[in-house]
Write a protein that holds these residues in place. Structure first.
Motif, PDB file in Angstrom:
ATOM      1  N   VAL A  81      27.835  47.995  49.988  1.00 24.58           N
ATOM      2  CA  VAL A  81      28.989  47.161  50.364  1.00 24.58           C
ATOM      3  C   VAL A  81      30.050  47.570  49.680  1.00 24.58           C
ATOM      4  O   VAL A  81      30.160  47.677  48.405  1.00 24.58           O
ATOM      5  N   VAL A  82      31.350  48.128  50.235  1.00 26.77           N
ATOM      6  CA  VAL A  82      32.379  47.637  49.395  1.00 26.77           C
ATOM      7  C   VAL A  82      33.339  46.548  49.815  1.00 26.77           C
ATOM      8  O   VAL A  82      33.528  46.612  51.490  1.00 26.77           O
ATOM      9  N   ILE A  83      33.603  45.275  49.151  1.00 29.01           N
ATOM     10  CA  ILE A  83      34.995  44.637  49.823  1.00 29.01           C
ATOM     11  C   ILE A  83      36.142  45.241  49.495  1.00 29.01           C
ATOM     12  O   ILE A  83      36.600  46.205  49.162  1.00 29.01           O
ATOM     13  N   CYS A  84      36.930  44.588  50.964  1.00 27.77           N
ATOM     14  CA  CYS A  84      38.314  45.071  51.021  1.00 27.77           C
ATOM     15  C   CYS A  84      39.297  44.381  51.679  1.00 27.77           C
ATOM     16  O   CYS A  84      38.908  43.358  52.394  1.00 27.77           O
ATOM     17  N   ASN A  85      40.246  44.531  52.013  1.00 26.09           N
ATOM     18  CA  ASN A  85      41.249  43.457  52.464  1.00 26.09           C
ATOM     19  C   ASN A  85      41.366  43.666  53.904  1.00 26.09           C
ATOM     20  O   ASN A  85      42.262  44.006  54.706  1.00 26.09           O
ATOM     21  N   GLY A  86      40.336  43.084  54.653  1.00 20.66           N
ATOM     22  CA  GLY A  86      39.986  42.813  55.944  1.00 20.66           C
ATOM     23  C   GLY A  86      39.944  44.801  56.532  1.00 20.66           C
ATOM     24  O   GLY A  86      39.704  45.505  56.004  1.00 20.66           O
ATOM     25  N   TYR A  87      39.955  44.324  57.880  1.00 22.13           N
ATOM     26  CA  TYR A  87      38.964  45.876  58.742  1.00 22.13           C
ATOM     27  C   TYR A  87      40.725  46.836  59.125  1.00 22.13           C
ATOM     28  O   TYR A  87      40.328  47.859  58.529  1.00 22.13           O
ATOM     29  N   GLY A  88      41.581  45.808  58.680  1.00 21.40           N
ATOM     30  CA  GLY A  88      43.186  47.233  58.964  1.00 21.40           C
ATOM     31  C   GLY A  88      42.863  47.998  57.204  1.00 21.40           C
ATOM     32  O   GLY A  88      42.716  48.679  57.187  1.00 21.40           O
TER      33      GLY A  88
ATOM     34  N   TYR B 253      39.552  43.642  35.331  1.00 18.92           N
ATOM     35  CA  TYR B 253      39.189  44.996  36.050  1.00 18.92           C
ATOM     36  C   TYR B 253      37.973  45.140  36.147  1.00 18.92           C
ATOM     37  O   TYR B 253      36.786  44.568  35.587  1.00 18.92           O
ATOM     38  N   LEU B 254      37.668  45.568  37.180  1.00 17.11           N
ATOM     39  CA  LEU B 254      36.504  45.621  38.224  1.00 17.11           C
ATOM     40  C   LEU B 254      36.814  46.834  38.702  1.00 17.11           C
ATOM     41  O   LEU B 254      37.392  47.458  38.914  1.00 17.11           O
ATOM     42  N   ASP B 255      34.568  47.159  39.399  1.00 23.60           N
ATOM     43  CA  ASP B 255      35.154  48.179  39.996  1.00 23.60           C
ATOM     44  C   ASP B 255      35.506  48.130  41.319  1.00 23.60           C
ATOM     45  O   ASP B 255      35.393  46.814  41.757  1.00 23.60           O
ATOM     46  N   GLY B 256      35.406  49.135  42.153  1.00 23.66           N
ATOM     47  CA  GLY B 256      36.291  48.948  43.458  1.00 23.66           C
ATOM     48  C   GLY B 256      35.519  48.721  44.750  1.00 23.66           C
ATOM     49  O   GLY B 256      35.872  48.771  45.594  1.00 23.66           O
ATOM     50  N   ARG B 257      34.083  48.489  44.064  1.00 29.95           N
ATOM     51  CA  ARG B 257      33.360  48.363  44.561  1.00 29.95           C
ATOM     52  C   ARG B 257      33.062  46.781  45.042  1.00 29.95           C
ATOM     53  O   ARG B 257      33.833  45.945  46.650  1.00 29.95           O
ATOM     54  N   GLY B 258      33.937  45.859  44.788  1.00 29.27           N
ATOM     55  CA  GLY B 258      33.617  44.516  44.367  1.00 29.27           C
ATOM     56  C   GLY B 258      33.147  43.615  43.572  1.00 29.27           C
ATOM     57  O   GLY B 258      32.268  45.343  43.153  1.00 29.27           O
ATOM     58  N   VAL B 259      32.714  42.312  43.905  1.00 31.98           N
ATOM     59  CA  VAL B 259      31.748  41.863  43.026  1.00 31.98           C
ATOM     60  C   VAL B 259      30.556  41.872  43.525  1.00 31.98           C
ATOM     61  O   VAL B 259      29.839  41.393  44.536  1.00 31.98           O
ATOM     62  N   PRO B 260      28.799  42.348  42.572  1.00 36.85           N
ATOM     63  CA  PRO B 260      27.908  41.982  42.908  1.00 36.85           C
ATOM     64  C   PRO B 260      27.355  40.499  43.927  1.00 36.85           C
ATOM     65  O   PRO B 260      26.871  40.539  44.908  1.00 36.85           O
ATOM     66  N   GLU B 261      28.014  39.122  43.560  1.00 36.32           N
ATOM     67  CA  GLU B 261      27.651  38.688  43.963  1.00 36.32           C
ATOM     68  C   GLU B 261      28.154  38.457  45.272  1.00 36.32           C
ATOM     69  O   GLU B 261      27.253  37.830  46.340  1.00 36.32           O
ATOM     70  N   LEU B 262      28.857  38.964  45.620  1.00 39.69           N
ATOM     71  CA  LEU B 262      29.558  39.076  47.279  1.00 39.69           C
ATOM     72  C   LEU B 262      28.484  40.071  47.761  1.00 39.69           C
ATOM     73  O   LEU B 262      28.242  40.021  48.955  1.00 39.69           O
ATOM     74  N   HIS B 263      28.455  41.258  47.095  1.00 39.93           N
ATOM     75  CA  HIS B 263      27.604  42.159  47.927  1.00 39.93           C
ATOM     76  C   HIS B 263      26.374  41.663  48.461  1.00 39.93           C
ATOM     77  O   HIS B 263      25.954  41.561  49.889  1.00 39.93           O
ATOM     78  N   GLU B 264      25.682  40.602  47.226  1.00 39.99           N
ATOM     79  CA  GLU B 264      24.524  40.483  48.141  1.00 39.99           C
ATOM     80  C   GLU B 264      24.551  38.938  48.928  1.00 39.99           C
ATOM     81  O   GLU B 264      23.378  38.912  49.869  1.00 39.99           O
ATOM     82  N   ALA B 265      25.132  38.430  48.666  1.00 36.25           N
ATOM     83  CA  ALA B 265      25.774  37.405  49.784  1.00 36.25           C
ATOM     84  C   ALA B 265      25.675  37.941  50.936  1.00 36.25           C
ATOM     85  O   ALA B 265      25.003  37.152  52.013  1.00 36.25           O
TER      86      ALA B 265
END
Ligand SMILES: Cc1ncc(COP(=O)(O)O)c(C=O)c1O
Length: 562
Positions: free
Chosen positions: A266-273, A236-248
């Motif tokens: 940055v918060v990663i989500c499942n698309g704009y929807g 499990y990770l925190d809801g924001r997503g993975v740090p590598e993707l935030h950086e990239a």
């Protein structure tokens, strides 16, 4: 305030360092440096820029390169052209402290360590006290501007308000050419294997050419992730997503979209929807009553979600330059959702003046601007107009998606959120699904970091451009009376109908001739406005596009009668 217009000493103040081996075009590098200078406050409102000829000579580039950079920044609202042919820093840009060092593209190109530059969370929270106070006050509690200032649900501010608490509001028509398909249907009607009616040619909107998905490059990134990522990263990770993707993503967005992002925001989500769903929950949780949406706009995301959450929805008319800001002032909304780089569906770009005015509105009211940047990467006449978020990162949420650039089925989206809202958005995300899939996020991070995303966009831009050109040529040949709009970007074009043609009749007649196409009407909130047709061309071959327009011409002749 301003320096003298002849002050060419500013050429040195611009601190432009060109790296001719970087692979980044020279005009982009100049833009990035100036943007960063404005955001950091080094270039003050009203300051005059050196004449293009002077700057070009100083940098050893052609004048056209500097002209392009100035034009781009003027379109984005950072610069303003003044009479006499000189250019100034726009009056309305406050310095930004979100990411230290001025998080513009220049900074992101040269900044060695984004995290080492201080906490954007602390810095920006103070800048948006109005928004923060307004949004956290809760219904009827807070004084002054912000949410508490809005009228109670049920008060009347205009004919286009749709009352909240109607979960079904706006759900009868969904994107795609079968209005009866319902919300369970997928955008577009011709998707492979889908249940929609089969047309000979389908201009249904909402499809990306997934046959061009960069499988080999994606597979390389999947392999890298699976062979190098330690086991514990798959927990499990925190809801924001993975740090590598935030950086990239920050590196990409600041460089290509002109955002002022920081990995912490940055918060990663499942698309704009999903992104807009999380934001609406947060707004409601903070006492929002009313949300403004572009009119026309998509009718299967924000409109439905806001209605279901009990928000009043107010439509703000859209003109050729995007949303009409005077109507926004009257709307007394707590938030507005905009597609400023390429209005959906009419295709306009929000003018620099309107961007500044929207931001002033948000600042004064303590309201939130939600920027849906769904397809701006595909701009055909010049560099894409930069995101609004870069002008006011404390008042604008930037929403991005891989649905247009890679594939909607990836369900990958990202939000760049003002610092004071990050925790709430993350909480909503955790409640929704405990976070987006880790392997996909790490794969996308690797894909971005390797430059594969840039390469894919470079490859796809001419493909879509050829399809757009085929559409415009066919319209010119078969239906010169239709007026195409918003042609410079994206994966669809709207063509306005002459007044004697009824939109619904044309759509129905087209279907009889085997052509799937949407009218603009179902996407209107007020229900009034000129008739128009939406041509999604992203997955059609050039010959299919020509055939589709010929079918439409036949249908229109039939509607007109003998
Ligand atoms: C206006 C608009 N915003 C956003 C999206 C992307 O939505 P998602 O990321 O949920 O696939 C689309 C796709 O059709 C769209 O038309």
């Amino acid at each position: 305030m301003g320096r003298s217009r002849t002050n060419s000493g500013l050429a040195e103040d611009l601190l432009i360092e060109l790296d001719r081996d970087s692979g980044v075009s020279l005009h982009r590098q100049i833009e990035a440096s100036i943007r960063a200078g404005i955001r950091s406050g080094r270039l003050r409102a009203g300051a005059s820029l050196p004449p293009t000829r002077t700057l070009a000579a100083g940098l050893g580039v052609s004048r056209g390169v500097v002209v392009e950079a100035y034009q781009q920044l003027t379109a984005e609202g950072y610069l303003a052209s003044r009479s006499g042919g000189y250019t100034q820093v726009a009056a309305s840009i406050p310095p930004t402290t979100t990411a230290a060092g001025g998080p513009g593209s220049a900074a992101s190109m040269t900044r060695p360590d984004r995290r080492g530059t201080g906490s954007s969370v602390a810095a920006s929270a103070g800048l948006s006290a109005g928004l923060s106070a307004g949004l956290s006050a809760g219904p009827g509690v807070g004084p002054g501007d912000g949410l508490s200032a809005g009228p109670r649900a049920g008060s009347s501010v205009g004919s286009s308000v749709v009352r909240g608490t109607h979960p079904s509001a706006g759900s009868s028509a969904v994107r795609g050419t079968d209005p009866s398909a319902g919300l369970s249907a997928v955008r577009g009607t011709g998707f492979d294997g889908g249940p929609g009616p089969k047309f000979r040619v389908d201009f249904g909107y909402g499809r990306t050419d997934v046959s061009q998905f960069p499988r080999a490059a994606w597979l390389r990134s999947v392999r890298t992730v699976l062979t190098t990522t330690p086991n514990d990263r798959f927990a499990y990770l925190d809801g924001r997503g993975v740090p590598e993707l935030h950086e990239a993503l920050c590196d990409y967005l600041d460089r290509v979209r002109g955002t002022a992002s920081h990995p912490d925001n940055v918060v990663i989500c499942n698309g704009y929807g999903q992104g807009i769903s999380l934001l609406i929950q947060v707004l409601v949780g903070r006492g929002a009553r009313r949300i403004a949406l572009e009119d026309p706009s998509s009718n299967d995301d924000a409109r439905v979600l806001a209605g279901a959450a009990g928000l009043d929805v107010v439509g703000i008319p859209v003109g050729p330059d995007g949303v009409q800001v005077d109507a926004l002032h009257r709307a007394e909304a707590d938030a507005v959702v905009l597609t400023p780089s390429h209005q959906w569906p009419t295709g306009g770009v929000l003018s620099a003046a309107a961007r500044a005015e929207v931001i002033r509105w948000a600042e004064r009211r303590g309201a939130l601007v939600i920027e849906d940047d769904y397809d701006a990467e595909y701009r055909y006449d010049r560099s894409p107009v930069g995101a609004m978020q870069g002008l006011a990162p404390d008042h604008v949420v930037y929403c991005g998606t891989a649905s247009k650039t890679l594939a909607p089925g990836l369900r990958l989206g990202w939000l760049v959120v003002p610092a004071h809202l990050v925790a709430d958005v993350v909480e909503a995300k955790v409640l929704a699904d405990r976070g987006s899939p880790v392997i996909d996020q790490l794969t996308f991070a690797d894909f971005l970091a390797r430059g594969e995303f840039d390469r894919h966009l470079r490859r796809m831009r001419p493909v879509y451009r050829r399809r757009r050109d085929a559409l415009l040529n066919a319209l010119r040949t078969h239906l010169p009376e239709l007026e195409p709009a918003g042609i410079a970007a994206g994966q669809h074009v709207v063509a306005w109908l002459p007044p004697d043609l009824d939109e619904a009749m044309v759509v129905t007649a087209a279907a009889r001739h085997g052509l799937g196409i949407n009218g603009v009407g179902p996407y209107r909130i007020t229900g009034t406005g000129p008739g128009g047709l939406i041509f999604g061309y992203a997955i059609l071959s050039e010959s299919a596009i020509a055939e589709g327009v010929a079918l439409l011409a036949t249908a229109i002749r039939e509607v007109r009668g003998p």
